[in-house]
Design a protein around this motif. Structure first.
Motif, PDB file in Angstrom:
ATOM      1  N   GLN A 128       0.799  -1.242   0.152  1.00 59.28           N
ATOM      2  CA  GLN A 128       0.140   0.024   0.076  1.00 59.28           C
ATOM      3  C   GLN A 128       0.937   1.200  -0.037  1.00 59.28           C
ATOM      4  O   GLN A 128       0.653   2.206  -0.802  1.00 59.28           O
ATOM      5  CB  GLN A 128      -0.943   0.091   1.263  1.00 59.28           C
ATOM      6  CG  GLN A 128      -1.803   1.267   1.227  1.00 59.28           C
ATOM      7  CD  GLN A 128      -2.916   1.041   0.181  1.00 59.28           C
ATOM      8  OE1 GLN A 128      -3.065   0.074  -0.363  1.00 59.28           O
ATOM      9  NE2 GLN A 128      -3.636   2.244  -0.045  1.00 59.28           N
ATOM     10  N   LEU A 132       1.251   4.116  -3.075  1.00 55.88           N
ATOM     11  CA  LEU A 132       0.930   5.402  -2.776  1.00 55.88           C
ATOM     12  C   LEU A 132       2.419   6.478  -3.364  1.00 55.88           C
ATOM     13  O   LEU A 132       2.191   7.356  -3.820  1.00 55.88           O
ATOM     14  CB  LEU A 132       0.748   5.776  -1.314  1.00 55.88           C
ATOM     15  CG  LEU A 132       0.440   7.168  -1.033  1.00 55.88           C
ATOM     16  CD1 LEU A 132      -0.824   7.740  -1.580  1.00 55.88           C
ATOM     17  CD2 LEU A 132       0.540   7.269   0.598  1.00 55.88           C
ATOM     18  N   ARG A 160      -3.212  -2.022  -5.922  1.00 52.48           N
ATOM     19  CA  ARG A 160      -3.550  -0.877  -5.316  1.00 52.48           C
ATOM     20  C   ARG A 160      -3.739   0.460  -5.514  1.00 52.48           C
ATOM     21  O   ARG A 160      -4.337   1.351  -5.105  1.00 52.48           O
ATOM     22  CB  ARG A 160      -2.759  -0.993  -3.897  1.00 52.48           C
ATOM     23  CG  ARG A 160      -2.867  -2.510  -2.981  1.00 52.48           C
ATOM     24  CD  ARG A 160      -1.974  -2.551  -1.869  1.00 52.48           C
ATOM     25  NE  ARG A 160      -2.240  -3.858  -1.080  1.00 52.48           N
ATOM     26  CZ  ARG A 160      -2.927  -3.690  -0.028  1.00 52.48           C
ATOM     27  NH1 ARG A 160      -3.631  -2.598   0.151  1.00 52.48           N
ATOM     28  NH2 ARG A 160      -3.041  -5.106   0.707  1.00 52.48           N
ATOM     29  N   ILE A 164      -6.986   3.234  -5.349  1.00 49.32           N
ATOM     30  CA  ILE A 164      -6.697   4.399  -4.544  1.00 49.32           C
ATOM     31  C   ILE A 164      -7.489   5.515  -5.147  1.00 49.32           C
ATOM     32  O   ILE A 164      -7.499   5.924  -6.334  1.00 49.32           O
ATOM     33  CB  ILE A 164      -5.202   4.961  -4.541  1.00 49.32           C
ATOM     34  CG1 ILE A 164      -4.434   3.833  -3.705  1.00 49.32           C
ATOM     35  CG2 ILE A 164      -4.943   6.275  -3.944  1.00 49.32           C
ATOM     36  CD1 ILE A 164      -2.798   4.242  -3.693  1.00 49.32           C
ATOM     37  N   THR A 167      -6.599  10.173  -0.303  1.00 48.41           N
ATOM     38  CA  THR A 167      -5.748   9.783   1.097  1.00 48.41           C
ATOM     39  C   THR A 167      -5.675  10.751   1.780  1.00 48.41           C
ATOM     40  O   THR A 167      -5.629  11.951   1.210  1.00 48.41           O
ATOM     41  CB  THR A 167      -4.263   9.056   0.506  1.00 48.41           C
ATOM     42  OG1 THR A 167      -4.368   8.097  -0.330  1.00 48.41           O
ATOM     43  CG2 THR A 167      -3.555   8.788   1.646  1.00 48.41           C
TER      44      THR A 167
END
Length: 334
Positions: A128, A132, A160, A164, A167
């Motif tokens: 994860q 990102l 992932r 996304i 965030t």
């Protein structure tokens, strides 16, 4: 303009602004950008008037848009630009500005990092977290890093990335600090030779003489010791006088007479006589006669001819056919 790189746009902009203004701007840029933009300028022979006008307009629009955002926010900027440029062009300017501002925000250190070092660091992170970080990186660099992971992790990270949607800024900031701390520690313990004086000399030996002189001048002001070290290792056309006579003769066999005549117009009598000493009397006589009738020459043409000869010298040096003494290296004893 979508296919024109940012560095080329910057180079064309500086060319359009003139030497005096461009020199002032270059002095304010980081050294890495000075090298990139200078190299691009040196390799631009001609600027299409339409391309020049579009780049100047884009620069003006981006500057105005950034100021509008500072003054009243994105919505205010969009409203003003809609009136001035129309809805479609306003959207393009705002989107480009958002891309630039995004590159200035999270994970800046990751975007600047060496891909292999960053890959080694991210191998210990959760998928994860890796996903990102890659979301904020240049697509080609992110792809290069992702390809280094084991196949099963590649799929998980890709999944992932694709899921996304948003965030928390607090989470991004926390992860960014962790990555920066780990990367700083990693670089201290595991570094590899990249850049440095040798890399800079390689670049400067490939650009035009005017660009080379400008960069050296800036370095002399900012970092005198670095400038001295670069100059000690930098081979210029005038350094031909330091070559062994037999090496000069080898070089001259590969040099076009027209390039030699142009190159010699921009040097002292000492250097010109040194070159003539390594040519046959008949060849010298021919060159001298041709130089008398060729008339004045543009400085840029003289520097281009000199750079061609320097390139030949470097090629022969790299192949071992001749020897260039650099810095404090010992001379070769025959």
């Amino acid at each position: 303009m979508e296919d024109v790189s940012g560095i080329r746009k910057a180079a064309i902009l500086l060319i359009s602004l003139g030497a005096e203004t461009s020199a002032e701007i270059l002095r304010l840029l980081p050294e890495s950008y000075i090298q990139k933009v200078s190299y691009e300028i040196a390799n631009i022979d001609y600027v299409n008037p339409t391309e020049r006008e579009e780049i100047l307009n884009e620069f003006l629009e981006m500057s105005q848009a950034r100021q509008y955002v500072i003054d009243g926010g994105v919505d205010y900027a969009r409203e003003i630009l809609n009136r001035a440029l129309g809805a479609q062009r306003a959207k393009e300017v705002i989107d480009l500005l958002n891309q630039i501002q995004l590159r200035e925000r999270p994970f800046n250190i990751a975007r600047k990092a060496d891909p292999m070092q960053l890959k080694n660091l991210l191998l210990s992170e959760q998928p994860q977290t890796v996903a990102l970080v890659l979301c904020y990186m240049q697509p080609d660099k992110a792809a290069q890093i992702l390809a280094q992971f084991p196949l099963e992790l590649q799929t998980e990270i890709a999944e992932r990335i694709g899921t996304i949607t948003s965030t928390s800024p607090a989470v991004i900031e926390k992860i960014e600090k962790v990555i920066e701390n780990k990367f700083s520690s990693y670089v201290e313990n595991d570094t590899e030779t990249v850049g440095g004086v040798h890399a800079l000399v390689e670049i400067l030996n490939s650009v035009g003489r005017s660009t080379e002189k400008n960069i050296i001048q800036v370095l002399e002001e900012r970092q005198p010791e670095l400038a001295d070290e670069v100059k000690a290792n930098l081979f210029t056309f005038e350094d031909i006088i330091a070559l062994h006579a037999s090496d000069v003769q080898k070089v001259l066999r590969h040099v076009d007479n027209d390039d030699l005549m142009l190159a010699l117009k921009g040097v002292s009598d000492e250097i010109r006589n040194f070159v003539f000493q390594n040519m046959s009397s008949r060849a010298v006589e021919t060159i001298k006669e041709d130089m008398q009738f060729m008339g004045p020459a543009r400085l840029s043409a003289v520097e281009e001819a000199q750079q061609k000869i320097v390139a030949i010298i470097r090629t022969l040096d790299e192949s071992g056919e001749i020897y260039i003494r650099r810095g404090d290296q010992d001379a070769i004893i025959s």
